[in-house]
Design a protein around this motif. Structure first.
Motif, short mmCIF file in Angstrom:
data_model
loop_
_atom_site.label_atom_id
_atom_site.label_comp_id
_atom_site.label_asym_id
_atom_site.label_seq_id
_atom_site.Cartn_x
_atom_site.Cartn_y
_atom_site.Cartn_z
N PHE A 106 0.84 -1.19 0.00
CA PHE A 106 0.00 0.00 0.00
C PHE A 106 0.88 1.24 0.00
CE2 PHE A 106 0.61 -1.59 4.28
CZ PHE A 106 1.09 -0.48 4.96
N ARG A 107 0.24 2.36 -0.29
CA ARG A 107 0.91 3.66 -0.20
C ARG A 107 0.21 4.47 0.88
NH1 ARG A 107 -1.84 3.97 -4.94
NH2 ARG A 107 -0.05 3.57 -6.25
N ILE A 108 0.95 5.40 1.44
CA ILE A 108 0.37 6.28 2.46
C ILE A 108 0.36 7.69 1.90
CG2 ILE A 108 0.68 7.27 4.75
CD1 ILE A 108 1.81 4.65 5.69
N ARG A 109 -0.81 8.31 1.91
CA ARG A 109 -0.95 9.69 1.45
C ARG A 109 -1.15 10.59 2.66
NH1 ARG A 109 -4.66 8.62 -3.75
NH2 ARG A 109 -2.97 7.87 -5.06
N ASP A 110 -0.49 11.72 2.63
CA ASP A 110 -0.59 12.68 3.73
C ASP A 110 -1.75 13.63 3.47
OD1 ASP A 110 -0.14 14.22 5.93
OD2 ASP A 110 1.88 14.87 5.36
N ARG A 111 -2.77 13.52 4.26
CA ARG A 111 -3.90 14.45 4.22
C ARG A 111 -3.63 15.53 5.26
NH1 ARG A 111 -5.37 13.19 -0.62
NH2 ARG A 111 -6.24 11.10 -0.84
N ASP A 112 -4.50 16.50 5.37
CA ASP A 112 -4.26 17.61 6.30
C ASP A 112 -4.12 17.14 7.75
OD1 ASP A 112 -4.31 19.44 4.25
OD2 ASP A 112 -6.46 19.82 4.45
N ASP A 113 -5.08 16.36 8.21
CA ASP A 113 -5.11 16.00 9.62
C ASP A 113 -4.84 14.52 9.88
OD1 ASP A 113 -7.45 15.25 8.40
OD2 ASP A 113 -8.70 15.62 10.17
N HIS A 114 -4.62 13.71 8.83
CA HIS A 114 -4.36 12.28 9.02
C HIS A 114 -3.60 11.72 7.81
CE1 HIS A 114 -7.98 12.13 6.51
NE2 HIS A 114 -7.64 10.88 6.19
N LEU A 115 -3.17 10.48 7.95
CA LEU A 115 -2.55 9.74 6.85
C LEU A 115 -3.56 8.73 6.32
CD1 LEU A 115 0.90 9.05 8.51
CD2 LEU A 115 0.40 10.79 6.80
N GLU A 116 -3.55 8.53 5.02
CA GLU A 116 -4.52 7.63 4.40
C GLU A 116 -3.80 6.49 3.70
OE1 GLU A 116 -8.35 8.87 2.14
OE2 GLU A 116 -6.72 8.70 0.67
N ILE A 117 -4.24 5.25 3.99
CA ILE A 117 -3.68 4.06 3.36
C ILE A 117 -4.51 3.70 2.14
CG2 ILE A 117 -3.33 1.57 3.61
CD1 ILE A 117 -2.76 2.03 6.54
N ASN A 118 -3.82 3.50 1.00
CA ASN A 118 -4.48 3.05 -0.22
C ASN A 118 -3.69 1.88 -0.79
OD1 ASN A 118 -6.55 5.05 -0.43
ND2 ASN A 118 -4.96 6.51 -1.03
N LYS A 119 -4.39 0.80 -1.12
CA LYS A 119 -3.75 -0.37 -1.69
C LYS A 119 -3.18 -0.02 -3.06
CE LYS A 119 -4.92 -4.97 -3.43
NZ LYS A 119 -4.44 -4.76 -4.76
N LYS A 120 -1.97 -0.51 -3.32
CA LYS A 120 -1.36 -0.31 -4.65
C LYS A 120 -2.07 -1.21 -5.65
CE LYS A 120 3.24 1.17 -3.34
NZ LYS A 120 4.67 0.90 -3.42
N SER A 121 -2.08 -0.80 -6.89
CA SER A 121 -2.74 -1.60 -7.92
C SER A 121 -1.92 -2.85 -8.23
CB SER A 121 -2.92 -0.77 -9.19
OG SER A 121 -1.66 -0.38 -9.69
N GLY A 122 -2.60 -3.86 -8.72
CA GLY A 122 -1.93 -5.11 -9.05
C GLY A 122 -1.81 -6.02 -7.84
N ASN A 123 -1.07 -7.10 -8.03
CA ASN A 123 -0.91 -8.09 -6.96
C ASN A 123 0.46 -7.97 -6.32
OD1 ASN A 123 -3.43 -9.13 -7.43
ND2 ASN A 123 -2.71 -10.67 -8.85
N ARG A 124 0.78 -6.82 -5.80
CA ARG A 124 2.04 -6.63 -5.10
C ARG A 124 1.85 -7.02 -3.65
NH1 ARG A 124 3.08 -0.72 -7.56
NH2 ARG A 124 3.25 -1.36 -9.73
N LEU A 125 2.69 -7.94 -3.19
CA LEU A 125 2.52 -8.50 -1.86
C LEU A 125 3.80 -8.39 -1.06
CD1 LEU A 125 0.78 -11.77 -3.09
CD2 LEU A 125 -0.35 -9.73 -2.22
N PHE A 126 3.67 -8.29 0.26
CA PHE A 126 4.81 -8.27 1.18
C PHE A 126 4.65 -9.47 2.11
CE2 PHE A 126 6.98 -7.23 5.10
CZ PHE A 126 8.18 -6.71 4.64
N ARG A 127 5.66 -10.33 2.15
CA ARG A 127 5.59 -11.53 3.00
C ARG A 127 5.88 -11.15 4.45
NH1 ARG A 127 7.92 -13.56 -1.69
NH2 ARG A 127 6.74 -15.28 -2.58
N LEU A 128 4.95 -11.52 5.34
CA LEU A 128 5.14 -11.30 6.77
C LEU A 128 5.65 -12.56 7.47
CD1 LEU A 128 1.81 -9.44 7.64
CD2 LEU A 128 4.08 -8.43 7.41
#
Length: 171
Positions: A106-128
């Protein structure tokens, strides 16, 4: 042995597996299990974070990047320093071999009073968390039996050597 890694996204959010449910004295999962993993999501930044992403199960032998139907939505609404725990429950494991608990990148966008998480397009995955999955009978025949045979042969070798030494010293 299972392997863990933590997703630290720009010192704003941290996602990690904090608990698994391996059987006692085992380091693998079996195809008849339906494991549950506890995932910790923590806001490590200075602003509140809102948004969503998904936890998924990925198999090395699967024809897709991840198994459909095995996702858990992660809805994030955290104040700075706040933590939430999510249970990622899986259906029966469907393939032998390597598997992983993954999170959609995901990407994090900086809004005025908070941060917003948006999933990146496609099947990009991070192994936990990565782990091995076996059929119980296959594991017993190909891993446990040979190990027991090695232990037995080592004990017999020691006994043969001890008998030989006793015969040499004339007891």
């Amino acid at each position: 042995m299972p392997a863990y890694q933590t997703l630290n996204h720009h010192d704003e959010i941290s996602i990690e597996v904090v608990e698994d449910d391996l059987e006692p004295r085992r380091s693998v999962y079996f195809t008849d299990q339906s494991p549950t993993f506890q995932i910790k999501v923590e806001n490590t930044g200075e602003k509140p974070i809102q948004g969503r992403t998904n936890l998924r199960l990925s198999f090395e032998r699967s024809p897709e990047d991840y198994e459909s139907g095995t996702h858990t939505p992660v809805v994030v609404d955290l104040e700075p320093g706040e933590t939430q725990t999510i249970d990622h429950e899986l259906d029966m494991l469907s393939y032998q071999g390597g598997a992983a608990v993954v999170v959609d990148k995901f990407r994090i966008r900086d809004r005025d009073d908070h941060l917003e998480i948006n999933k990146k397009s496609g099947n990009r995955l991070f192994r936990l968390y990565t782990f091995m999955v076996y059929d119980r009978e296959y594991y017993r025949l190909n891993y446990l039996r040979p190990r027991r045979a090695q232990y037995l042969s080592a004990i017999l070798a020691v006994l043969i050597i001890a008998v030989g030494v006793l015969q040499i010293i004339g007891v």
